[in-house]
Design an enzyme around this catalytic site. Structure first.
Site, PDB file in Angstrom:
ATOM      1  CE  LYS A  35      47.706  37.019  36.304  1.00 45.74           C
ATOM      2  NZ  LYS A  35      48.887  37.608  35.675  1.00 45.74           N
ATOM      3  CE  LYS A  38      52.098  28.647  34.353  1.00 44.67           C
ATOM      4  NZ  LYS A  38      51.129  29.326  33.511  1.00 44.67           N
ATOM      5  CE  LYS A  76      53.970  36.339  29.404  1.00 46.52           C
ATOM      6  NZ  LYS A  76      53.442  35.304  28.539  1.00 46.52           N
TER       7      LYS A  76
END
Ligand code: AQP
Length: 340
Positions: free
Chosen positions: A129, A209, A212
């Site tokens: 992140k 993976k 979104k």
């Protein structure tokens, strides 16, 4: 077709229901993709009949990346409708919104006092992140796993249906409750992950993976045209250049996903291996099957979204039902920590 629940083996029946609790959280982040369903939601549904099951839409967690109040409200409701459409039954499980039970954040603070900073700094998602939203490295991103540990522990849940990407977080949850138990006495059980037999679903790029934030998703409750477009964009076996080249179904994501949408997947794989069928045919068939498989859920979703008061009622009842359980845990924790 493979069965949804894989490991650890779940005890069934009323005794297990009474003895153990399952908990999982999902972010209200706009869409539900195939990875969410095959990796986690199918197990949410299966575990409703094996344990006392509690599922949470984690809006506090979403705030670490999403700062639009209207969108957060809308996506929270949409996620609730999606989960019910995909098989969560408010009569057999408890579905609620994280911020409707504010005890989660209090327990997270208390857990923060037994969690070394180094534990949260090493979390892979924090590092990811930090890289993906460098302009918004807020403190919530760092403490995210502590709140997640509190979400699970407040209901003393032992089983956590999640995809493989959550393993590191769950390991940290176990370490945190162990640290708490060590300092204040045995209070919380150590939660175990429960995986499906598709713990990591790859995205349309066939490499990473499905996620979104990467944008490689198949939106299972989206319009059929969109699903078809997303499936037809899937990367297959990159060494199969010409239609007549034999394929390698073991490395082809499209072939692998066929396992979940029909009993004839071995035949489909054989067709690819012998070049009897081409990648486009196999993708077209997968798109048809995904669209057909999720058609009832898509209909139920549209129905629910036309009656938002029904969804809001489910969520409110869920949070109310959990109040005594959360209060009991907090009373025990206050006592043990010397707070009241
Ligand atoms: N690709 C996946 N394969 C298997 N399981 C997956 N899960 C997510 N992606 C896969 C599981 O779905 C549950 C909900 O996860 P979440 O709330 O983290 O959902 P997400 O935000 O939809 O996950 P994304 O798409 O990966 O989001 P971003 O890109 O924002 O990080 C979890 O149990 C998760 O393991």
């Amino acid at each position: 077709m493979p069965t949804p629940v894989a490991t650890p083996s779940a005890r069934s029946g009323a005794a297990a229901r009474a003895a153990e609790r399952a908990f999982s959280g999902i972010q209200p982040s706009g869409i539900v993709h195939l990875g969410n369903d095959l990796g986690a939601i199918r197990n949410y549904v299966a575990l409703q009949d094996q344990f006392e099951a509690i599922y949470c839409i984690v809006d506090y967690h979403a705030l670490t990346s999403l700062h639009d109040p209207d969108l957060l409200r809308r996506w929270t409701r949409e996620m609730a409708a999606s989960l019910v459409a995909l098989g969560l039954d408010p009569e057999r499980c408890t579905l609620f919104v994280q911020s409707h039970r504010p005890e989660h954040t209090e327990l997270a603070w208390l857990f923060a006092t037994v969690t070394p900073v180094s534990w949260v700094e090493r979390t892979p998602t924090y590092k990811e992140k930090k890289a993906s939203q460098p302009e918004d490295v807020n403190h919530g991103l760092l403490t995210y796993p502590i709140l997640q540990a509190a979400d699970i522990a407040i209901y003393k849940a032992t089983r956590v249906p999640v995809g493989r990407d959550q393993d590191a977080h769950l390991e940290l949850s176990r370490e945190i409750v162990r640290a708490f138990n060590h300092r204040y006495g045995e209070t919380f059980p150590e939660p175990q992950a429960v995986h499906t037999d598709a713990p990591t679903v790859l995205g349309t790029d066939g490499v990473r993976k499905m996620s979104k934030s990467i944008g490689n998703t198949i939106e299972i409750l989206g319009p059929p045209d969109l699903i078809r477009k997303q499936v037809m964009s899937m990367v297959t076996d990159t060494l199969r250049i010409k239609r007549t080249d034999p394929g390698r179904p073991e490395v082809c994501n499209v072939c692998q996903l066929h396992r979940f949408f029909g009993d004839d997947y071995l035949e489909i794989q054989d067709g690819e291996r012998t070049a009897r069928t081409g990648c486009v045919d196999t993708k077209r068939l997968l798109a048809d099957r995904i669209i057909r498989h999720y058609a009832p859920a898509r209909e139920r979703y549209a129905d629910l979204m036309a009656h938002p008061e029904e969804i809001d009622g489910i969520l409110e009842a869920g949070a109310d039902r959990l109040k005594p359980m959360a209060a009991a845990t907090m009373a025990e924790v206050h006592e043990k920590m010397g707070l009241r």
